[in-house]
Design a protein around this motif. Sequence first.
Motif, mmCIF file in Angstrom:
data_model
loop_
_atom_site.group_PDB
_atom_site.id
_atom_site.type_symbol
_atom_site.label_atom_id
_atom_site.label_comp_id
_atom_site.label_asym_id
_atom_site.label_seq_id
_atom_site.Cartn_x
_atom_site.Cartn_y
_atom_site.Cartn_z
ATOM 1 N N TRP A 415 31.627 37.418 27.789
ATOM 2 C CA TRP A 415 31.349 36.751 26.510
ATOM 3 C C TRP A 415 32.167 37.353 25.369
ATOM 4 O O TRP A 415 31.794 37.318 24.208
ATOM 5 N N GLY A 416 33.311 37.925 25.710
ATOM 6 C CA GLY A 416 34.219 38.443 24.700
ATOM 7 C C GLY A 416 34.148 39.954 24.567
ATOM 8 O O GLY A 416 33.206 40.596 25.020
ATOM 9 N N LYS A 417 35.177 40.526 23.949
ATOM 10 C CA LYS A 417 35.214 41.976 23.785
ATOM 11 C C LYS A 417 34.216 42.406 22.708
ATOM 12 O O LYS A 417 33.814 41.596 21.857
ATOM 13 N N PRO A 418 33.799 43.671 22.718
ATOM 14 C CA PRO A 418 32.816 44.134 21.729
ATOM 15 C C PRO A 418 33.368 44.067 20.309
ATOM 16 O O PRO A 418 34.575 44.204 20.081
ATOM 17 N N ASP A 419 32.467 43.866 19.362
ATOM 18 C CA ASP A 419 32.846 43.962 17.954
ATOM 19 C C ASP A 419 32.899 45.422 17.526
ATOM 20 O O ASP A 419 33.593 45.773 16.586
ATOM 21 N N PHE A 420 32.141 46.262 18.236
ATOM 22 C CA PHE A 420 32.194 47.700 17.994
ATOM 23 C C PHE A 420 31.628 48.420 19.198
ATOM 24 O O PHE A 420 30.727 47.922 19.881
ATOM 25 N N ALA A 421 32.148 49.620 19.467
ATOM 26 C CA ALA A 421 31.637 50.456 20.553
ATOM 27 C C ALA A 421 31.909 51.912 20.216
ATOM 28 O O ALA A 421 32.858 52.228 19.490
ATOM 29 N N TRP A 473 30.065 47.380 8.653
ATOM 30 C CA TRP A 473 30.410 46.066 9.224
ATOM 31 C C TRP A 473 31.450 45.362 8.379
ATOM 32 O O TRP A 473 32.190 44.500 8.878
ATOM 33 N N ASP A 474 31.539 45.714 7.087
ATOM 34 C CA ASP A 474 32.594 45.146 6.246
ATOM 35 C C ASP A 474 33.959 45.594 6.749
ATOM 36 O O ASP A 474 34.909 44.797 6.812
ATOM 37 N N TYR A 475 34.050 46.886 7.106
ATOM 38 C CA TYR A 475 35.311 47.379 7.665
ATOM 39 C C TYR A 475 35.639 46.656 8.977
ATOM 40 O O TYR A 475 36.797 46.311 9.235
ATOM 41 N N LEU A 476 34.607 46.419 9.782
ATOM 42 C CA LEU A 476 34.823 45.750 11.065
ATOM 43 C C LEU A 476 35.032 44.245 10.921
ATOM 44 O O LEU A 476 35.245 43.542 11.912
#
Length: 478
Positions: A415-421, A473-476
């Motif tokens: 379902w897609g790569k992570p938004d953060f890990a 999350w703004d940075y991401l």
Amino acid sequence: MGKGGKGEFTVTVKKEEVVAAVLPLQEHWLPLSNLDLLLPPLDVGVFFCYKNLAATPATGGDGDGSMNFDAMVGSLKKALAQALVTFYAFAGEVVPNSAGEPELLCNNRGVDFVEAFADSELKSLNLYNPDDTIEGKLVPQKKHGVLAVQATSLKCGGLVVSCTFDHRIADAYSANMFLVSWAKMAQPTETTIIHTAPPCKPCFRRSLLSPRRPGSFHPSLDDMYVPVSMLSLRKEPETTSEPDHVISRIYYVAAKELDHMQSLANSNTINGAKRTKLESFCAFLWKMVAASAEGKRASVKMGIVVDGRKRLSNGDKDKEALMGSYFGNVLSIPFGGKPVEELLEMPLSWVTDEVHEFLETAVTEEHFLGLIDWVEAHRPMPGLAKIYCNGSEDGPAFVVSSGQRFPESEVDFGWGKPDFASYHFPWGSDTGYVMPMPSPAGNGDWVVYVHLLKAQVEMIEFKAGHIFKPLTWDYLKY
């Protein structure tokens, strides 16, 4: 599970079960290597955040081509059961042998798998303060076996997949191999074939790390490692009105700041030798931690984790291939110690040279062969890296472990790569721990997991807040 402080939320466990390998496995014992035996019983966490997946096209969803939480968990479990066929060490149990040393019983006990729900949105998770949002909530506490997994759905439709594993069985390199294989086997094209082989088959050949006969090691290893029997009992710290304690934070460091550090570190290099970004970053941190101890008559110790896989290959192509897939610990932690005043007064280039000097002692084949022999000479008494045993009364100490090979973008379960890990490793010692990883932005920035004393964190933010910026999350760009 508990609640957090600022932006508190509750995590509710919905289901717990054990996932075992899909094929029956012959029960057998797998001894730990001498390098495994240098690790105390520590658990390492890692977590992956995925945004709202309601519109993710996948098979086995709601009939509209989308994938719901139950379908995603089903896919995770199915792929995990397949991955454990070859990564069978993660389905076993650590049991003491007749000499009292830990061994791995490969009995397909399985992996504890938790399904949970968090009444929070992904964008509301305070990643900067993982003590508040990750610890004990989104990363499972391993109670049994070698590996525990948790899948947590969020009210926004997002998902957090996390693992906790026994460091005595695997280092980050080994865990990364498993994570990528597990994700590949969860891909819809892969799971159509029930026994698909993983993209990387782990090697458990302990003979690759056998001691020499006769063994030999350099006396300097006695300065780096210590038999547990020689550790003096620590005194209980005196009670103060504001005792310092270790906290975790996650920052990002911009590529331009890393380039600037490296430029300063190389400003006085001799014979054209260039220091790496990691050496420069470690030197900068060394100075920051020293600043938090200014005015104290102490030395500051810093260690850097070195992976010995390439060192032990020594140009042998066959051995290089085996070591490249070796599952277990192949680590050493060289360290240096310098007086606070010296670290503060000297320029970054000088401090970086000191980093390079102590690192050089551990990047050879002979160092790792000697370390294997050192453990053999002291068995069955366990050994431990001296810097891990360092107490706050001995002066500040911390360890840096490079996570630049963290395969975040490859942990795509369909379902897609992570938004953060990030790795999450509050390892229970007065000694700090720092792990820099590549930013998911792919722009040369680093994400840095920091586990240091509160006073050290405050000093870093006071003196270098323009460099160590809180991860948001703004940075991401979520």
